[in-house]
Design a protein around this motif. Structure first.
Motif, short mmCIF file in Angstrom:
data_model
loop_
_atom_site.label_atom_id
_atom_site.label_comp_id
_atom_site.label_asym_id
_atom_site.label_seq_id
_atom_site.Cartn_x
_atom_site.Cartn_y
_atom_site.Cartn_z
N ALA A 1 0.82 -1.22 0.00
CA ALA A 1 0.00 0.00 0.00
C ALA A 1 0.85 1.26 0.00
O ALA A 1 0.57 2.22 -0.73
N THR A 2 1.90 1.28 0.82
CA THR A 2 2.76 2.47 0.86
C THR A 2 3.48 2.67 -0.47
O THR A 2 3.65 3.80 -0.93
N LYS A 3 3.90 1.57 -1.10
CA LYS A 3 4.54 1.69 -2.41
C LYS A 3 3.56 2.19 -3.45
O LYS A 3 3.89 3.10 -4.24
N ALA A 4 2.36 1.63 -3.46
CA ALA A 4 1.35 2.03 -4.44
C ALA A 4 0.99 3.50 -4.30
O ALA A 4 0.93 4.24 -5.29
N GLN B 1 -5.27 5.91 -10.10
CA GLN B 1 -6.02 4.68 -9.84
C GLN B 1 -5.37 3.50 -10.56
O GLN B 1 -5.28 2.40 -9.99
N ALA B 2 -4.91 3.73 -11.78
CA ALA B 2 -4.25 2.64 -12.52
C ALA B 2 -2.98 2.19 -11.81
O ALA B 2 -2.73 0.99 -11.66
N ILE B 3 -2.17 3.14 -11.36
CA ILE B 3 -0.92 2.80 -10.68
C ILE B 3 -1.19 1.98 -9.42
O ILE B 3 -0.54 0.95 -9.17
N VAL B 4 -2.13 2.42 -8.60
CA VAL B 4 -2.42 1.70 -7.36
C VAL B 4 -2.89 0.29 -7.66
O VAL B 4 -2.45 -0.68 -7.03
N SER B 5 -3.77 0.14 -8.63
CA SER B 5 -4.26 -1.18 -9.00
C SER B 5 -3.13 -2.08 -9.48
O SER B 5 -3.02 -3.24 -9.06
N ILE B 6 -2.27 -1.55 -10.33
CA ILE B 6 -1.16 -2.34 -10.89
C ILE B 6 -0.20 -2.78 -9.79
O ILE B 6 0.21 -3.95 -9.72
N VAL B 7 0.17 -1.86 -8.90
CA VAL B 7 1.11 -2.20 -7.84
C VAL B 7 0.52 -3.23 -6.88
O VAL B 7 1.18 -4.20 -6.50
N LEU B 8 -0.73 -3.06 -6.49
CA LEU B 8 -1.35 -4.02 -5.58
C LEU B 8 -1.42 -5.41 -6.21
O LEU B 8 -1.16 -6.42 -5.55
N GLU B 9 -1.76 -5.46 -7.50
CA GLU B 9 -1.85 -6.76 -8.16
C GLU B 9 -0.48 -7.43 -8.25
O GLU B 9 -0.37 -8.65 -8.09
N ARG B 10 0.55 -6.66 -8.51
CA ARG B 10 1.89 -7.26 -8.67
C ARG B 10 2.52 -7.60 -7.33
O ARG B 10 3.21 -8.61 -7.21
N GLU B 11 2.30 -6.79 -6.33
CA GLU B 11 2.89 -7.04 -5.02
C GLU B 11 2.13 -8.09 -4.23
O GLU B 11 2.70 -8.77 -3.38
N ALA C 1 -6.81 -1.88 -15.56
CA ALA C 1 -6.37 -1.55 -14.21
C ALA C 1 -7.32 -0.56 -13.56
O ALA C 1 -7.68 -0.71 -12.38
N ILE C 2 -7.75 0.45 -14.31
CA ILE C 2 -8.71 1.41 -13.77
C ILE C 2 -10.02 0.72 -13.39
O ILE C 2 -10.60 0.97 -12.33
N ASP C 3 -10.47 -0.18 -14.26
CA ASP C 3 -11.76 -0.84 -14.03
C ASP C 3 -11.73 -1.90 -12.94
O ASP C 3 -12.78 -2.44 -12.57
N SER C 4 -10.56 -2.22 -12.41
CA SER C 4 -10.51 -3.13 -11.27
C SER C 4 -11.13 -2.50 -10.03
O SER C 4 -11.36 -3.18 -9.04
N GLY C 5 -11.41 -1.20 -10.09
CA GLY C 5 -11.99 -0.50 -8.94
C GLY C 5 -13.50 -0.57 -8.85
O GLY C 5 -14.11 0.22 -8.14
#
Length: 405
Positions: free
Chosen positions: A68-71, A108-118, A174-178
């Motif tokens: 979360a902190t990275k995202a 939103q895209a960045i947060v989704s991508i980082v959470l999915e990868r981490e 990634a945006i639509d994962s929200g």
């Protein structure tokens, strides 16, 4: 006689230990928080070494907090760059006419991508504000390409995920994962990619706010406040020029603050003011976001002498958590429904810093009902000492307002 009693005593002692251990396990799983220490990778070595001795159950959510902190940090970096390069053409209007920028979607895209990868071992459920509907239209093609470019540049600059580029379709997905609805079961991430878009557009305060719900309870929260000075803003005067704060909290661990550029974190605490006359309060910058006449009435009843500090977004929660002010009041106009992403991260940041966040009736906020908060009139936050007098002033002011209508 002594030697004969020793084995018996030892047996009794071992039996007692088993009972105590069993009781502790039951208590841990049903009554105690499941997490108790801050994220070790971000703490000074002296604190981290102490944390190593706690039971493994208390280490739960450390991986989630790190992700979360990275995202949020990467999203804040994207937002900072976007704010500097903001073009008028980057601002659009949703159906409710609130402004949306390239940074909202990109964050939103960045947060989704980082959470999915981490956190690839578990499916991502994300409750967030934006979707890609407008971007998929012909009129949104140019905007989508700018978002994709900004997202790829942010990930490339971080260097964690290799050199493969995301396509516009990847970014839309990634945006639509929200689109998750949240709820009272399972884990759900809650995101406001830019809380305080109007503040963002003015070059003023805004926040990237991310929280994790576990069975409807807020387990952790992270707030990035790119334009908030690291020093106190009490009295609207800062002592230093470092700007950009990251707040993070996990249940049972306290709240920590560090600069967005990665300074050592410090534990923060809400103000310990007990006399309401000495208190200062935060409220929404935009008059349309809160009934400022009502908050003025409450302040008068409390005897507050200082003028209100008006700030956009959940930055108010961050500032409150470190004692820049003592009270936060939010009373939306009739018909407005609060969204969970506007308060989840800020709520745990304040409560873990020793504060209290409730509805106007003094009841805890309930994030388990889906995308919206079912509220009694408004939201109030303060320290333990001031809460009784604040609730009294709120009740009296609401009664007066009701009788005058």
């Amino acid at each position: 006689m002594t030697s004969a009693a020793t084995p018996a005593a030892a047996a009794v002692s071992m039996s007692c230990l088993r009972v105590v251990a069993s009781s502790f396990c039951c208590l841990s799983s049903s009554r105690l928080p499941k997490f108790a220490e801050p994220h070790l990778l971000s703490l000074p070595s002296s604190v981290a070494s102490r944390a190593l001795v706690v039971p493994s159950a208390s280490m739960q959510y450390d991986k989630e907090l790190a992700a979360a902190t990275k995202a949020v940090s990467l999203a804040a970096s994207l937002c900072q760059k976007s704010q500097k390069e903001l073009l008028r053409s980057d601002v659009h209007s949703k159906l409710d006419r609130t402004p949306v920028t390239v940074a909202d979607y990109g964050s939103q895209a960045i947060v989704s991508i980082v959470l999915e990868r981490e956190l690839s071992a578990e499916p991502l459920s994300l409750v967030a504000e934006e979707d890609s509907g407008d971007l998929r239209k012909d009129s949104g093609e140019d905007t989508l390409h700018r978002i994709t470019k900004l997202v790829n540049e942010t990930i490339e600059n971080d260097g964690s995920y290799g050199a493969s580029l995301l396509s516009p379709e990847d970014v839309c997905r990634a945006i639509d994962s929200g689109k998750s609805e949240g709820g009272s079961f399972g884990r759900h991430w809650v995101l406001d990619p830019i809380d305080g878009t109007k503040g963002f557009l003015r070059g003023d305060q805004y926040a990237v706010a991310l929280a994790l719900l576990d069975d409807g309870k807020v387990a952790l929260g992270v707030l990035a406040c790119p334009n908030l000075p690291l020093a106190s803003i009490a009295g609207n005067v800062t002592q230093e020029n470092v700007v950009g704060c990251l707040f993070y909290a996990k249940v049972g661990s306290g709240t920590f603050m560090q600069s967005l550029d990665g300074s050592s974190p410090v534990k923060v605490h809400v103000s310990d003011i007990g006399n309401s006359e000495d208190a200062s309060l935060f409220e929404s910058y935009e008059e349309a976001h809160s009934m400022q006449d009502l908050t003025s009435s409450i302040a008068r009843k409390l005897g507050v002498k200082a003028p209100p500090v008006r700030i956009d977004s959940q930055v108010k929660y961050g500032a409150l958590s470190r004692g820049d002010g003592a009270i936060y009041l939010r009373f939306p106009h009739k018909g407005y429904r609060e969204k969970i992403w506007d308060h989840a991260a800020g709520c745990i940041v304040v409560t873990e810093a020793g504060g209290v966040v409730t509805n106007a009736a003094g009841q805890p906020l309930d994030f388990s009902k889906g995308r919206y908060l079912d509220l009694d009139t408004g939201i109030i936050a303060t320290n333990q000492k001031l809460m009784p007098s604040l609730l009294k002033a709120v009740r009296e002011s609401l009664e007066e307002r009701s009788s005058s209508l």
